[in-house]
Design a protein around this motif. Structure first.
Motif, PDB file in Angstrom:
ATOM      1  N   UNK A 240      -8.524   0.282  -4.805  1.00 29.77           N
ATOM      2  CA  UNK A 240      -7.761   0.159  -6.048  1.00 29.77           C
ATOM      3  C   UNK A 240      -6.757   1.307  -6.159  1.00 29.77           C
ATOM      4  N   UNK A 241      -7.208   2.502  -5.817  1.00 31.01           N
ATOM      5  CA  UNK A 241      -6.318   3.649  -5.878  1.00 31.01           C
ATOM      6  C   UNK A 241      -5.106   3.431  -4.986  1.00 31.01           C
ATOM      7  N   UNK A 242      -5.367   2.983  -3.776  1.00 35.91           N
ATOM      8  CA  UNK A 242      -4.253   2.779  -2.842  1.00 35.91           C
ATOM      9  C   UNK A 242      -3.272   1.746  -3.386  1.00 35.91           C
ATOM     10  N   UNK A 243      -3.809   0.651  -3.953  1.00 31.79           N
ATOM     11  CA  UNK A 243      -2.923  -0.379  -4.505  1.00 31.79           C
ATOM     12  C   UNK A 243      -2.086   0.191  -5.645  1.00 31.79           C
ATOM     13  N   UNK A 244      -2.754   0.927  -6.552  1.00 26.60           N
ATOM     14  CA  UNK A 244      -2.035   1.490  -7.692  1.00 26.60           C
ATOM     15  C   UNK A 244      -0.962   2.475  -7.238  1.00 26.60           C
ATOM     16  N   UNK A 245      -1.301   3.274  -6.248  1.00 27.68           N
ATOM     17  CA  UNK A 245      -0.342   4.248  -5.743  1.00 27.68           C
ATOM     18  C   UNK A 245       0.867   3.542  -5.139  1.00 27.68           C
ATOM     19  N   UNK A 246       0.571   2.459  -4.415  1.00 30.87           N
ATOM     20  CA  UNK A 246       1.653   1.698  -3.790  1.00 30.87           C
ATOM     21  C   UNK A 246       2.585   1.154  -4.871  1.00 30.87           C
ATOM     22  N   UNK A 247       1.994   0.546  -5.912  1.00 30.21           N
ATOM     23  CA  UNK A 247       2.806  -0.013  -6.994  1.00 30.21           C
ATOM     24  C   UNK A 247       3.599   1.088  -7.690  1.00 30.21           C
ATOM     25  N   UNK A 248       2.925   2.216  -7.939  1.00 29.47           N
ATOM     26  CA  UNK A 248       3.605   3.324  -8.612  1.00 29.47           C
ATOM     27  C   UNK A 248       4.782   3.821  -7.788  1.00 29.47           C
ATOM     28  N   UNK A 249       4.528   3.944  -6.500  1.00 25.71           N
ATOM     29  CA  UNK A 249       5.584   4.417  -5.612  1.00 25.71           C
ATOM     30  C   UNK A 249       6.768   3.461  -5.638  1.00 25.71           C
ATOM     31  N   UNK A 250       6.462   2.150  -5.573  1.00 31.19           N
ATOM     32  CA  UNK A 250       7.543   1.161  -5.648  1.00 31.19           C
ATOM     33  C   UNK A 250       8.312   1.314  -6.950  1.00 31.19           C
ATOM     34  N   UNK A 251       7.553   1.443  -8.048  1.00 36.69           N
ATOM     35  CA  UNK A 251       8.187   1.529  -9.357  1.00 36.69           C
ATOM     36  C   UNK A 251       9.108   2.738  -9.435  1.00 36.69           C
ATOM     37  N   UNK A 252       8.592   3.892  -9.020  1.00 33.82           N
ATOM     38  CA  UNK A 252       9.375   5.115  -9.178  1.00 33.82           C
ATOM     39  C   UNK A 252      10.574   5.119  -8.247  1.00 33.82           C
ATOM     40  N   UNK A 253      10.393   4.572  -7.036  1.00 29.59           N
ATOM     41  CA  UNK A 253      11.495   4.709  -6.079  1.00 29.59           C
ATOM     42  C   UNK A 253      12.477   3.543  -6.137  1.00 29.59           C
ATOM     43  N   UNK A 254      12.052   2.353  -6.602  1.00 30.87           N
ATOM     44  CA  UNK A 254      12.927   1.201  -6.471  1.00 30.87           C
ATOM     45  C   UNK A 254      13.558   0.720  -7.776  1.00 30.87           C
TER      46      UNK A 254
END
Lengths: 387, 449
Positions: A240-254
């Protein structure tokens, strides 16, 4: 001394410290005769879980600090709120349809208002669709069936995110532009307020948090002749952490809002001049930080099986330490720091069992050492105050 | 001269009042409230030295108080109480080295050792000294940092100090989480705390108006300017921190004696928070304010006990309604005072609506079982303190007193905010171009500019 020299010196320092650590651990493992590979794997699993939880909480600290330079003392309490929301979602459902309707209207209305102000939902069709989704979904979840941990997790994340936004709007927004000490004092007061409010509303007792048995059923596999024990939650948390981090990263960078967030973190005034709605970005930061804290809270509760209103204190402090280790204000730093702290905590206790009494002192000592000798953390940039 | 006499007279009156109060019947509640005000007053004034006068947010005060409490406890513990836990591990060492009686007799000071009161003076001094030494150890490295980093480091040190007595290595001395019981309560009486409080007040007021105090305030206003004026930053910061830690230790010792017991939960982070509310309420940087704030906060804590008594649930609902409605009224009042339009904002209407809704619920369901059952609101006073602190930070950051101090001149001196007849005449003359050619010239200058 020039900046580059300073940087290279502190990099060298970090490298030396890391090397020393590795040597120390190796020496200790060699000393302990029975410290087998299976135990290393066992500890690794535990450490990864704990570290992931710390990382999720630490992200909230680091994002808020990066944007408004505030140490959000109340973040640990947001974490606590997250686990309590999930607890009530799981124990009180299915509820009477009238009560469910009332809660749906109140909760869904607030959530919708907050989401609308956070994400610039101006298009009426989409807003209506979202409203329908939220209202119908909440009502369905509350009224018709006993909620499982996944639905509870999602609902709790949403509700806690809104709670974080409300906290910011009520306590921190009126202090925009005030001295930083005043904001810190307010944050401490908010933390005490939420702790005691939690004791008042949820009761001061420790309550058992029973998720589905599948998450806590002991499983095992063997390495050589040794057995490693694990449970479902040990797999769920890092995933779950990895998924959330991935989504967060997408959100912040894209996304555009992510860009606005980065701009505000860099220089709020200039960002405002460029047309960024700073208040919105700050509220959004609190929303995301609280969402992550809620996820951590729910999984923490499942992992350790109990919740109480003061449960946010120690994980909060440790996650803050993690954020500082990684360099406060830096997202990858927070994740790194969280994982590092989790590993340090588990392996220190495992390698030096006599030190387990000092488990909580340890985080403070680490915090002080980092702040005194390397306040910018491992990957953070230098935040020296200018005249 | 007049002011000194007035001060002495006030102190005399206070002593007389206290004496009459101790003689009066049924005054024990009030006396213990006063005792607590004096004890917390010492702690608050000492925290005010760092947080207010030096302008550094320190969150580790509970650690220094804890050291004072434990040192006093260990030194003053009577022989029969000592044995049970000191004998476990550090027995010989502790018996030989932590015995105030033995030290004093060894130094030929038998008359102090024979009097428990004088022994307490020595013990409190040593408690302060121990806290001050730790203060130097904590302060010297951490005061290099600034702002919230410093706050966090002091918080971390405070928590480490608080957790240390629980460590298994020293548990033989400190009795671990169980704490020490059976400390003589002699120093926790109203007289002791009163005179200690007077002394601390006197000392810190003198300090505030000395060159050191001015250096502290210079550092608060502008560190770089202060340094340029020749103020040694590191020295003054550590000095203030040490003095503050000293008095925190004394306050901790007095509190331990008042409670007759000490453990690590007595001095948790709530202590520092409590003091922070007190000095913020009074006004950061004002000794008068610190005392005033402490008095208010302690009284809330003692006499607010009725808030946490068991009540029927509808009292809670009504209370909630009152809180919501007054929040609504308060926000409207603030907006009106600040001349903001509209006076009633949409989001503040939520408070009003919730208040009315709660009121309606109470009236409609007043006979339901869940409305008449007995409930108890634990922790309401702490919530109240937190709300007070947040409101102060938002609406009145300078607190009650600002940075002003009480002085006799304020009461008996001429009022400086209203001009005298003479000043009025002079002002009229200065601003009248017919009488004063300079004023006419200045107006021309202004016009041309």
């Amino acid at each position: 001394m020039t900046a580059s020299k300073l940087a290279s010196r502190s990099t060298l320092f970090t490298l030396l410290a890391g090397l020393l650590l590795v040597v120390l651990i190796g020496w200790r493992i060699a000393m302990l005769g029975d410290y087998t590979f299976a135990r290393i794997v066992q500890d690794f699993l535990n450490a990864l879980t704990l570290g992931s939880l710390y990382a999720l909480i630490a992200l909230g600290y680091t994002m808020v600090y990066g944007i408004i330079r505030l140490i959000n003392f109340a973040h640990g309490e947001i974490f606590m709120l997250g686990s309590y929301f999930a607890f009530y979602a799981m124990t009180l459902t299915p509820m009477h349809w009238g009560l469910a309707l009332l809660i749906t209207v109140l909760l869904g209305g607030t959530v919708l208002l907050v989401l609308r102000s956070l994400f610039n939902l101006e298009e009426p069709k989409r807003t209506a669709a979202l409203a329908l989704l939220i209202f119908a979904g909440t009502f369905f979840l509350l009224a018709f069936r006993n909620m499982g941990w996944i639905e509870a997790l999602l609902l709790s994340m949403l509700a806690t995110g809104v709670a974080g936004v409300l906290l910011e709007a009520v306590a921190y927004r009126p202090l925009r532009g005030a001295p930083r000490e005043s904001m810190l004092i307010t944050a401490i007061a908010a933390s005490f307020f939420l702790q005691n409010m939690g004791q008042l509303l949820f009761g001061p007792r420790v309550q058992g948090f029973n998720a589905e048995t599948i998450l806590n059923r002991p499983l095992n596999f063997t390495i050589g002749e040794e057995t490693v024990y694990y449970t479902g939650i040990l797999i769920v948390v890092p995933t779950v952490t990895a998924v959330l981090l991935f989504v967060l990263n997408l959100f912040v960078s894209r996304t555009k809002l992510g860009k606005a967030m980065r701009a505000t973190a860099q220089d709020a005034e200039v960002a405002q001049m460029m047309g960024v709605n700073v208040n919105q970005v700050i509220a959004l930061t609190f929303f995301i930080g609280s969402i992550l804290a809620a996820a951590a809270g729910v999984m923490y509760a499942i992992r350790f099986g109990q919740i109480h209103p003061l449960m946010g204190l120690i994980p909060g402090i440790k996650a803050f330490t993690a954020a500082v280790i990684g360099g406060i204000g830096s997202l990858p730093g927070a994740v790194l720091g969280g994982l590092l702290l989790g590993f340090i905590e588990i392996y220190v206790v495992s390698l030096f069992p006599t030190l387990s009494a000092y488990k909580d002192v340890f985080a403070f000592v680490l915090l002080i050492l980092i702040l005194l000798f390397r306040p910018s953390g491992l990957v953070g940039e230098d935040l020296t105050e200018k005249v | 001269m007049r002011n000194t006499l007035l001060t002495l007279a006030t102190v005399g009156l206070a002593i007389l009042g206290l004496y009459l109060l101790t003689q009066a019947e049924g005054s024990s509640g009030l006396l213990s409230a006063l005792t607590l005000i004096f004890i917390w007053g010492i702690a608050a004034v000492s925290l005010n030295l760092i947080n207010g006068q030096l302008g550094i947010l320190s969150l580790g005060h509970h650690g220094f108080m804890l050291i004072g409490g434990y040192v006093t406890a260990l030194l003053m513990l009577p022989e029969k109480e000592r044995a049970p836990f000191r004998t476990r591990l550090l027995s010989d060492w502790a018996r030989n080295h932590l015995d105030l009686d033995k030290w004093l007799r060894g130094a030929g000071l038998d008359f102090i050792a024979n009097s428990i009161d004088l022994k307490f003076v020595v013990a409190l001094f040593l408690a302060g000294l121990a806290a001050a030494v730790v203060g130097v150890i904590v302060g010297a490295p951490s005061l290099r940092l600034k702002g919230d980093y410093l706050a966090i480091v002091t918080f971390g040190f405070g928590e480490i100090i608080r957790l240390l007595p629980n460590a298994p290595e020293v548990a033989a001395l400190t009795n671990g989480p169980l704490g020490i019981k059976g400390i003589p309560g002699d120093a926790g009486t109203v007289w002791w705390t009163f005179f200690a409080f007077l002394f601390v007040l006197w000392f810190l007021t003198r300090l505030k108006f000395s060159s050191y105090g001015r250096a502290f305030e210079g550092i608060r206003e502008d560190e770089i300017a202060a340094e340029a004026m020749g103020v040694n930053l590191a020295y003054h910061k550590v000095l203030a921190f040490t003095i503050s830690a000293f008095f925190a230790g004394v306050a901790g010792g007095l509190y331990a004696s008042y409670l007759q017991s000490v453990d690590t939960q007595t001095f948790n982070f709530f202590v520092t928070f409590f003091l922070l509310v007190a000095i913020s309420l009074g006004g950061l940087g004002s000794i008068t304010g610190a005392v005033l704030g402490t008095a208010i906060v302690v009284l809330v804590r003692i006499y607010g006990g009725f808030l946490e008594k068991p009540y029927p649930a509808y009292v809670g609902y009504l209370g909630g309604a009152v809180v919501m409605l007054s929040a609504f009224a308060f926000s409207a009042y603030i907006r009106k005072a600040r001349r903001l339009r509209p006076v009633v904002e949409t989001k503040h209407l939520i408070f009003g609506a919730l208040g009315v809704a709660l009121l309606l619920v109470t009236v409609l369901f007043r006979n339901e079982p869940w409305m008449t059952q007995t409930v108890q609101f634990f922790g309401l006073r702490k919530i109240l303190l937190a709300v007070i602190l947040i409101l102060i930070m938002i609406y009145r950051r300078e607190g009650i007193m600002g940075r002003a101090e009480f002085s006799w001149k304020l009461i008996f001196g001429p009022r400086e905010d209203i001009p005298t007849e003479e000043q009025r005449k002079q002002d009229a003359w200065l601003s009248n171009p017919d009488l004063n050619p300079d004023a006419a010239k200045k107006e021309d200058d202004d016009a041309s500019a």
